[in-house]
Write an enzyme that holds these catalytic residues in place. Structure first.
Site, PDB file in Angstrom:
ATOM      1  N   LYS A 111      44.011  45.585  35.517  1.00 46.36           N
ATOM      2  CA  LYS A 111      45.067  45.652  36.529  1.00 46.36           C
ATOM      3  C   LYS A 111      46.038  46.792  36.234  1.00 46.36           C
ATOM      4  O   LYS A 111      46.480  47.480  37.149  1.00 46.36           O
ATOM      5  CB  LYS A 111      45.812  44.317  36.625  1.00 46.36           C
ATOM      6  CG  LYS A 111      44.936  43.249  37.248  1.00 46.36           C
ATOM      7  CD  LYS A 111      45.655  41.961  37.517  1.00 46.36           C
ATOM      8  CE  LYS A 111      44.690  40.983  38.198  1.00 46.36           C
ATOM      9  NZ  LYS A 111      45.171  39.604  38.179  1.00 46.36           N
ATOM     10  N   LYS A 194      33.026  41.041  39.887  1.00 47.41           N
ATOM     11  CA  LYS A 194      33.364  39.653  40.252  1.00 47.41           C
ATOM     12  C   LYS A 194      33.846  39.554  41.710  1.00 47.41           C
ATOM     13  O   LYS A 194      34.563  40.435  42.182  1.00 47.41           O
ATOM     14  CB  LYS A 194      34.459  39.226  39.267  1.00 47.41           C
ATOM     15  CG  LYS A 194      35.150  37.947  39.534  1.00 47.41           C
ATOM     16  CD  LYS A 194      36.255  37.712  38.515  1.00 47.41           C
ATOM     17  CE  LYS A 194      37.593  38.159  39.049  1.00 47.41           C
ATOM     18  NZ  LYS A 194      38.757  37.562  38.399  1.00 47.41           N
ATOM     19  N   LYS A 197      39.670  37.469  45.324  1.00 50.64           N
ATOM     20  CA  LYS A 197      40.599  37.314  46.448  1.00 50.64           C
ATOM     21  C   LYS A 197      41.176  38.647  46.878  1.00 50.64           C
ATOM     22  O   LYS A 197      41.534  38.838  48.013  1.00 50.64           O
ATOM     23  CB  LYS A 197      41.832  36.504  46.023  1.00 50.64           C
ATOM     24  CG  LYS A 197      41.676  35.090  45.653  1.00 50.64           C
ATOM     25  CD  LYS A 197      43.101  34.534  45.429  1.00 50.64           C
ATOM     26  CE  LYS A 197      43.110  33.380  44.463  1.00 50.64           C
ATOM     27  NZ  LYS A 197      43.554  33.757  43.115  1.00 50.64           N
TER      28      LYS A 197
HETATM   29  P1  TYM Z   1      42.730  32.820  39.884  1.00 49.30           P
HETATM   30  O1  TYM Z   1      43.771  32.429  40.865  1.00 49.30           O
HETATM   31  O2  TYM Z   1      42.322  34.244  39.818  1.00 49.30           O
HETATM   32  O3  TYM Z   1      41.424  31.995  40.133  1.00 49.30           O
HETATM   33  C1  TYM Z   1      41.444  30.584  40.205  1.00 49.30           C
HETATM   34  C2  TYM Z   1      40.206  30.016  39.550  1.00 49.30           C
HETATM   35  O4  TYM Z   1      39.031  30.528  40.176  1.00 49.30           O
HETATM   36  C3  TYM Z   1      38.153  31.064  39.169  1.00 49.30           C
HETATM   37  N1  TYM Z   1      37.463  32.216  39.763  1.00 49.30           N
HETATM   38  C4  TYM Z   1      36.135  32.361  39.796  1.00 49.30           C
HETATM   39  N2  TYM Z   1      35.131  31.570  39.368  1.00 49.30           N
HETATM   40  C5  TYM Z   1      33.871  32.002  39.567  1.00 49.30           C
HETATM   41  N3  TYM Z   1      33.575  33.183  40.177  1.00 49.30           N
HETATM   42  C6  TYM Z   1      34.541  34.014  40.608  1.00 49.30           C
HETATM   43  N4  TYM Z   1      34.231  35.150  41.212  1.00 49.30           N
HETATM   44  C7  TYM Z   1      35.900  33.606  40.420  1.00 49.30           C
HETATM   45  N5  TYM Z   1      37.100  34.163  40.743  1.00 49.30           N
HETATM   46  C8  TYM Z   1      38.045  33.306  40.307  1.00 49.30           C
HETATM   47  C9  TYM Z   1      39.066  31.463  38.031  1.00 49.30           C
HETATM   48  O5  TYM Z   1      38.361  31.516  36.821  1.00 49.30           O
HETATM   49  C10 TYM Z   1      40.101  30.362  38.064  1.00 49.30           C
HETATM   50  O6  TYM Z   1      39.648  29.218  37.365  1.00 49.30           O
HETATM   51  N6  TYM Z   1      45.042  32.985  35.478  1.00 49.30           N
HETATM   52  C11 TYM Z   1      44.503  32.101  36.490  1.00 49.30           C
HETATM   53  C12 TYM Z   1      45.546  31.147  37.079  1.00 49.30           C
HETATM   54  C13 TYM Z   1      46.267  30.303  36.091  1.00 49.30           C
HETATM   55  C14 TYM Z   1      45.717  29.223  35.352  1.00 49.30           C
HETATM   56  C15 TYM Z   1      46.794  28.690  34.598  1.00 49.30           C
HETATM   57  C16 TYM Z   1      44.438  28.665  35.276  1.00 49.30           C
HETATM   58  C17 TYM Z   1      47.578  30.407  35.743  1.00 49.30           C
HETATM   59  N7  TYM Z   1      47.899  29.416  34.856  1.00 49.30           N
HETATM   60  C18 TYM Z   1      46.594  27.605  33.714  1.00 49.30           C
HETATM   61  C19 TYM Z   1      44.260  27.577  34.402  1.00 49.30           C
HETATM   62  C20 TYM Z   1      45.322  27.068  33.670  1.00 49.30           C
HETATM   63  C21 TYM Z   1      43.967  32.952  37.608  1.00 49.30           C
HETATM   64  O7  TYM Z   1      44.359  34.072  37.812  1.00 49.30           O
HETATM   65  O8  TYM Z   1      43.137  32.297  38.425  1.00 49.30           O
END
Ligand code: TYM
Length: 328
Positions: A111, A194, A197
């Site tokens: 990023k 990957k 969003k």
């Molecule tokens: P975020 O918002 O990017 O994504 C949410 C969840 O979706 C999963 N994910 C995917 N899984 C499979 N294939 C993909 N292409 C894909 N894209 C996203 C992510 O692994 C995630 O589980 N840092 C985290 C948010 C967060 C969080 C937390 C998660 C903040 N605090 C505490 C767990 C516990 C994030 O950016 O997720």
């Protein structure tokens, strides 16, 4: 019974990757465990957000959690900014972190590299806030997709570091809970990247709220190689392997079963079936979402959720401040 915590950022429309890698696993564990699921809006502001859009997406994401099957009687659903202990412990976790280890995070590097000279400091301190989210609830298991592995490792490191310095029993050391298939769904247009969003290319991503027609079109146009054989090979055939992973996750079929079923049939038939399977899983979620998004019930659930979350979070936070001498 384990404590389970996870979060999703309201930073864009949710994708099939978010659903298969994370969301669908949240509901699988809610019957037998103490679960906390969070709309992590304070993580979303680590890059600039339009206020109106952020507000709308926060509600939409909460409604999607429920539409995907999260039961507010069994699991606690809440918005991160409504439980102030998250940023309070986030600051403490920042003070426990080293700049070097934060700079080594691959998501930070990705990023930051796109932002030239103006890298927001919040991108660097994102992982200690994530650690705080998890540690506040004395979490045992964190269901996430494969891309969050490194963030989970640093969470464990920070918890262990804190316990070593201030007392062995302050934090529970959490573990990652990875699903079986769909833990890394790739872009439909660049299958070595990957699915995300925030991808500018809309045809590369299936969104949870896409119409059946759009889903069909996107999957039909997904990048595949030219040998026309439905065979799993991540290296040589990343496009078709990605579709096989998606299909396996949606239908619980193994790669071998899929290869057998589509032997000699080419990509057309297979893609049609992947689209159908996707639509049949997403359609009921979309229907429930439409019913929920404008109901006052959503606010009642989120208000109660924040109260319940705060009850637990404040206990941990108090133990932390006590252990550190952070009181008068
Ligand atoms: P975020 O918002 O990017 O994504 C949410 C969840 O979706 C999963 N994910 C995917 N899984 C499979 N294939 C993909 N292409 C894909 N894209 C996203 C992510 O692994 C995630 O589980 N840092 C985290 C948010 C967060 C969080 C937390 C998660 C903040 N605090 C505490 C767990 C516990 C994030 O950016 O997720």
């Amino acid at each position: 019974m384990s404590v389970i915590f996870s979060g999703i950022q309201p930073s864009g429309n949710l994708t099939l990757g978010n659903y298969l890698g994370a969301l669908r696993n949240f509901t699988k564990v809610q019957d037998e465990n103490e679960c906390y699921y969070c709309v992590v809006n304070q993580h979303a502001i680590t890059v600039p957000q339009d206020p109106k859009t952020l507000h709308e997406r926060t509600r939409q994401l909460a409604a999607i959690y429920l539409a995907a099957g999260l039961d507010p009687e069994k699991a606690v659903l809440f918005v991160q900014s409504e439980v102030p202990e998250h940023v309070q412990l986030g600051w403490i976790m920042t003070t426990m972190s080293y700049v070097g280890e934060l700079e080594r995070m691959t998501q930070y590097k990705d990023k930051a590299s796109k932002r030239g000279d103006s890298v927001p400091a919040g991108l660097l301190t994102y992982p200690p806030l994530m650690a705080a989210d998890i540690l506040l609830y004395q979490t045992n298991l964190v269901p996430v997709g494969d891309d969050q592995k490194q963030h989970l490792e640093i969470t464990r490191d920070l918890a262990q570091r804190f316990n070593r310095v201030y007392g062995e029993d302050v934090f529970t050391i959490p573990e990652i809970l990875l699903g079986q298939d769909g833990t890394r769904v790739m872009s439909l247009q660049e299958p070595t990247k990957k699915m995300s969003k925030s991808d500018d290319n809309q045809t590369a991503t299936v969104y949870l709220l896409d119409t059946p027609k759009d889903i069909e079109k996107k999957i039909k146009r997904a990048q595949t190689d030219s040998d026309n054989a439905v065979r799993y090979d991540r290296e040589a055939k990343p496009g078709i392997s990605n579709l096989m992973d998606i299909f396996a996750a949606l239908t619980d079929k193994s790669h071998e079963e899929i290869e057998k079923a589509y032997a000699g049939q080419g990509y057309g038939t297979f893609k049609k079936d992947v689209a159908e399977a996707t639509i049949s899983v997403l359609e009921p979620i979309q229907k429930r979402y439409a019913e929920l998004i404008d109901t006052p019930e959503l606010d009642v659930i989120l208000t109660k959720g924040a109260e319940k979350a705060r009850e637990k979070a404040s206990k941990t936070y108090e133990a932390v401040t006590k252990a550190m001498g952070l009181y008068r």
